[in-house]
Write an enzyme that holds these catalytic residues in place. Structure first.
Site, PDB file in Angstrom:
ATOM      1  N   CYS A 129       0.814  -1.217   0.000  1.00 47.40           N
ATOM      2  CA  CYS A 129       0.000   0.000   0.000  1.00 47.40           C
ATOM      3  C   CYS A 129       0.850   1.270   0.000  1.00 47.40           C
ATOM      4  CB  CYS A 129      -0.950  -0.009   1.192  1.00 47.40           C
ATOM      5  SG  CYS A 129      -0.150  -0.322   2.785  1.00 47.40           S
ATOM      6  N   HIS A 269      -2.475   6.713   4.380  1.00 47.96           N
ATOM      7  CA  HIS A 269      -1.027   6.804   4.566  1.00 47.96           C
ATOM      8  C   HIS A 269      -0.485   8.051   3.884  1.00 47.96           C
ATOM      9  CE1 HIS A 269      -1.334   2.891   6.164  1.00 47.96           C
ATOM     10  NE2 HIS A 269      -0.686   2.186   5.263  1.00 47.96           N
TER      11      HIS A 269
END
Length: 358
Positions: A129, A269
């Site tokens: 990710c 993130h």
């Protein structure tokens, strides 16, 4: 377009739930959906296109008559069941790290290397990710200036560790705030409360304590520790940026020195990147390239307090990049900050985009 028989392994997890929403939102041609989970999840009901569907227990027969199987249940499940899915003639799209670096397995971000899908042998890997989010900004710049290496620090939300981590952050935050409020006028801040709890835990280490997701409190804290440590001192997560970046960008000499940090936010993130390029860089050209790149938005007006933030990308398909500037410490260097929803572009969205290429 034909309808596909689709299985989601890990349908009740954080990524599995996002897969359901993305498939529905993007009108993916699902003729039949088979949500699959563990024994604990079997029998639960999920909703897809307004209809309840019962979760089935994962087993050797789970892939019968399945065209596409999305795996989002962790590495051990993928290692055992992806081969069974392929043997049943399903195309597996795997979100784990188990097969990513296998030479015959395409590792794909559709905006970067969609053509690699054509070489699949029944299995396509979804990238890490954090890697996916960082490369969404780096790759367009690489095409113009030629990337050599990056130095980066990631700021990774707890949902990257699953639903248990989300609950742990909620529980610790609530407990710390309540304890702080119960002592008005004292020095019992939330942070101090967390510290006292840790000290008390250390003093009673011989007593059984509930299992925790992280080795230290995450509320009001930062952990420079994502994944397991290697002998080099880096973590496995940190090395994925270099190893997966090389494969996705077809850039075998690419180098990345990364520090991954778990932060006490629920979702999305962010990565601070210092990138060095082969060609002289121009800030104007860099912004022009990023503004036109697919899957990413340029949000770069720092004088007006506009820059990417986790709150602004949560639930959004596109990543955002900002704080773009010439790096003062690297020759031909650019510094930038990129944020993205790791459950979407870092997992579910990217997987469905891969399926759309099929």
């Amino acid at each position: 377009m034909k309808g596909y028989h689709v299985a989601i392994i890990g349908a009740t997890g954080a990524v599995g739930q996002e897969l359901l929403r993305v498939l529905e939102r993007r009108n993916f041609p699902v003729a039949n959906l088979r949500p699959i989970g563990s024994l604990r999840s079997a029998g639960k009901s999920i909703r897809f296109r307004g209809e309840p569907i019962r979760v089935q227990e994962l087993g050797s027969e789970s892939f019968d008559k399945i065209d596409i199987a999305f795996f989002s249940a962790g590495g051990e499940i993928s290692r055992k069941y992806v081969p069974l899915a392929c043997q049943a003639d399903a195309i597996a799209i795997d979100n784990s790290s188990v097969f990513r670096m296998e030479p015959h397995v395409p590792l794909v971000i559709p905006e970067i290397n969609a053509e690699d899908v054509r070489g699949h042998r029944g299995l396509i890997a979804n990238p890490n990710c954090t890697t996916a989010i960082a490369l969404m900004a780096l790759y367009p710049l690489h095409r113009v200036f030629g990337a050599c290496r990056i130095f980066a620090a990631s700021y990774q939300a707890v949902s990257g560790s699953g639903t248990r981590a989300i609950e742990e952050l909620k529980r610790q935050t609530t407990s710390a705030v309540q304890e702080g409020e119960s002592r008005p006028g004292s020095s019992a801040s939330a942070e101090a409360s967390i510290l006292r709890s840790k000290t008390a835990k250390d003093e009673t280490a011989d007593k059984p304590t509930p299992a925790a997701v992280y080795p230290h409190p995450i509320a009001f804290n930062l952990l420079p520790h994502v994944d397991s440590f290697l002998e080099s001192g880096y973590t496995r997560e940190e090395m994925k940026m270099q190893n997966e970046g090389r494969k996705i960008m077809h850039l075998p000499e690419f180098c990345a020195s990364v520090t991954c940090v778990r932060v006490p936010i629920y979702r999305a993130h962010s990565v601070a990147v210092n990138a060095e390029f082969e060609q002289p860089v121009s800030i104007e050209r860099a912004r022009e390239v990023l503004a036109k790149a697919p899957g990413i938005e340029l949000v770069d007006e720092p004088q007006s307090n506009r820059y990417p933030m986790p709150l602004n990308v949560t639930g959004k398909d596109n990543c955002q990049v900002g704080r773009v500037r010439v790096d003062c410490a690297l020759e031909n260097g650019l510094s930038f900050w990129v944020s993205g929803d790791q459950l979407l572009k870092g997992a579910a969205l990217n997987a469905v985009q891969i399926a759309e290429l099929l």
